[in-house]
Design a protein around this motif. Structure first.
Motif, PDB file in Angstrom:
ATOM      1  N   CYS A  64    -129.121  27.698  26.699  1.00 11.99           N
ATOM      2  CA  CYS A  64    -127.856  27.654  25.959  1.00 11.99           C
ATOM      3  C   CYS A  64    -127.415  26.207  25.788  1.00 11.99           C
ATOM      4  O   CYS A  64    -127.463  25.416  26.724  1.00 11.99           O
ATOM      5  CB  CYS A  64    -126.777  28.443  26.676  1.00 11.99           C
ATOM      6  N   GLU A  81    -119.036  27.696   9.835  1.00 17.50           N
ATOM      7  CA  GLU A  81    -120.422  28.054  10.131  1.00 17.50           C
ATOM      8  C   GLU A  81    -121.150  26.823  10.663  1.00 17.50           C
ATOM      9  O   GLU A  81    -121.227  25.795   9.987  1.00 17.50           O
ATOM     10  CB  GLU A  81    -121.134  28.544   8.871  1.00 17.50           C
ATOM     11  N   GLU A  83    -124.796  25.346  12.465  1.00 16.37           N
ATOM     12  CA  GLU A  83    -126.218  25.591  12.707  1.00 16.37           C
ATOM     13  C   GLU A  83    -126.727  24.558  13.700  1.00 16.37           C
ATOM     14  O   GLU A  83    -126.457  23.365  13.560  1.00 16.37           O
ATOM     15  CB  GLU A  83    -127.007  25.483  11.408  1.00 16.37           C
ATOM     16  N   ALA A  91    -130.334  28.348  15.553  1.00 16.91           N
ATOM     17  CA  ALA A  91    -129.317  29.278  16.050  1.00 16.91           C
ATOM     18  C   ALA A  91    -128.010  28.917  15.363  1.00 16.91           C
ATOM     19  O   ALA A  91    -127.795  27.770  14.979  1.00 16.91           O
ATOM     20  CB  ALA A  91    -129.173  29.176  17.563  1.00 16.91           C
ATOM     21  N   GLY A  92    -127.153  29.885  15.194  1.00 18.09           N
ATOM     22  CA  GLY A  92    -125.893  29.631  14.499  1.00 18.09           C
ATOM     23  C   GLY A  92    -124.722  30.267  15.198  1.00 18.09           C
ATOM     24  O   GLY A  92    -124.888  31.142  16.049  1.00 18.09           O
ATOM     25  N   LEU A  93    -123.556  29.784  14.828  1.00 21.41           N
ATOM     26  CA  LEU A  93    -122.328  30.372  15.341  1.00 21.41           C
ATOM     27  C   LEU A  93    -121.239  30.197  14.297  1.00 21.41           C
ATOM     28  O   LEU A  93    -121.323  29.340  13.420  1.00 21.41           O
ATOM     29  CB  LEU A  93    -121.913  29.762  16.681  1.00 21.41           C
ATOM     30  N   THR A  94    -120.224  31.041  14.408  1.00 25.38           N
ATOM     31  CA  THR A  94    -119.078  30.987  13.504  1.00 25.38           C
ATOM     32  C   THR A  94    -117.809  30.856  14.338  1.00 25.38           C
ATOM     33  O   THR A  94    -117.601  31.608  15.279  1.00 25.38           O
ATOM     34  CB  THR A  94    -118.991  32.264  12.651  1.00 25.38           C
ATOM     35  N   LEU A  95    -116.982  29.880  13.985  1.00 25.72           N
ATOM     36  CA  LEU A  95    -115.689  29.697  14.634  1.00 25.72           C
ATOM     37  C   LEU A  95    -114.609  30.180  13.677  1.00 25.72           C
ATOM     38  O   LEU A  95    -114.612  29.814  12.495  1.00 25.72           O
ATOM     39  CB  LEU A  95    -115.461  28.230  14.989  1.00 25.72           C
ATOM     40  N   ALA A 106    -118.079  25.916  22.195  1.00 27.54           N
ATOM     41  CA  ALA A 106    -118.831  27.168  22.158  1.00 27.54           C
ATOM     42  C   ALA A 106    -120.237  26.877  22.679  1.00 27.54           C
ATOM     43  O   ALA A 106    -120.550  25.741  23.023  1.00 27.54           O
ATOM     44  CB  ALA A 106    -118.882  27.712  20.733  1.00 27.54           C
ATOM     45  N   LYS A 107    -121.065  27.911  22.724  1.00 27.06           N
ATOM     46  CA  LYS A 107    -122.463  27.743  23.120  1.00 27.06           C
ATOM     47  C   LYS A 107    -123.336  28.567  22.196  1.00 27.06           C
ATOM     48  O   LYS A 107    -122.951  29.651  21.765  1.00 27.06           O
ATOM     49  CB  LYS A 107    -122.687  28.198  24.562  1.00 27.06           C
ATOM     50  N   VAL A 108    -124.519  28.026  21.890  1.00 25.56           N
ATOM     51  CA  VAL A 108    -125.542  28.779  21.175  1.00 25.56           C
ATOM     52  C   VAL A 108    -126.741  28.870  22.098  1.00 25.56           C
ATOM     53  O   VAL A 108    -127.013  27.950  22.868  1.00 25.56           O
ATOM     54  CB  VAL A 108    -125.935  28.129  19.826  1.00 25.56           C
ATOM     55  N   CYS A 109    -127.444  29.981  22.019  1.00 25.40           N
ATOM     56  CA  CYS A 109    -128.569  30.192  22.924  1.00 25.40           C
ATOM     57  C   CYS A 109    -129.870  30.355  22.148  1.00 25.40           C
ATOM     58  O   CYS A 109    -129.898  30.939  21.062  1.00 25.40           O
ATOM     59  CB  CYS A 109    -128.320  31.415  23.791  1.00 25.40           C
TER      60      CYS A 109
END
Length: 129
Positions: A64, A81, A83, A91-95, A106-109
């Protein structure tokens, strides 16, 4: 003469009432001053987002990566968004929201191993509400 008339002249205020009045007045003037400064300082500029990646941490079978997203602009960014890639995998995340002047964490794994030297993060896009 009774003691009540010594403490407070008729129709006047005692020391405690003046102290409370003075403190309240300072608070109200302080809040008005801060609001006035913000009104003059504010510029209608869009959000300016920066992504900063931390050191990967092992969590069970995954790695992570801590992600910090800061907004250095004046605008609000929503549905941000992000990346993160290590060269091979992404890996991606959305706030939901990143208000002005804030840092969201945040964390991406990633499954398997991650090359910390090859990690790159970027903003793919966001909405201006």
């Amino acid at each position: 003469m009774n003691e009540e008339s010594k403490e407070k002249p008729p129709g006047g205020k005692n020391a405690l009432e003046w102290a409370v009045f003075g403190a309240s007045l300072l608070i109200v003037l302080g809040v008005a001053g801060v609001l006035a400064m913000e009104a003059f300082r504010w510029q209608n500029t869009p959000a300016h987002l920066k992504v900063e990646l931390g050191t990967p941490e092992r969590k069970d079978a995954d790695w992570c990566v801590p992600v910090k997203v800061s907004n250095e602009g004046e605008g609000l960014a929503s549905n941000v968004e992000i990346e993160v890639s290590d060269g091979e995998e992404k890996a991606g995340l959305t706030l939901d929201f990143v208000p002005r002047g804030t840092v969201m964490e945040a964390k991406v794994c990633f499954p398997g191993s991650v090359d910390p030297a090859g990690l790159k993060g970027r903003v793919l896009g966001y909405e201006e509400p």
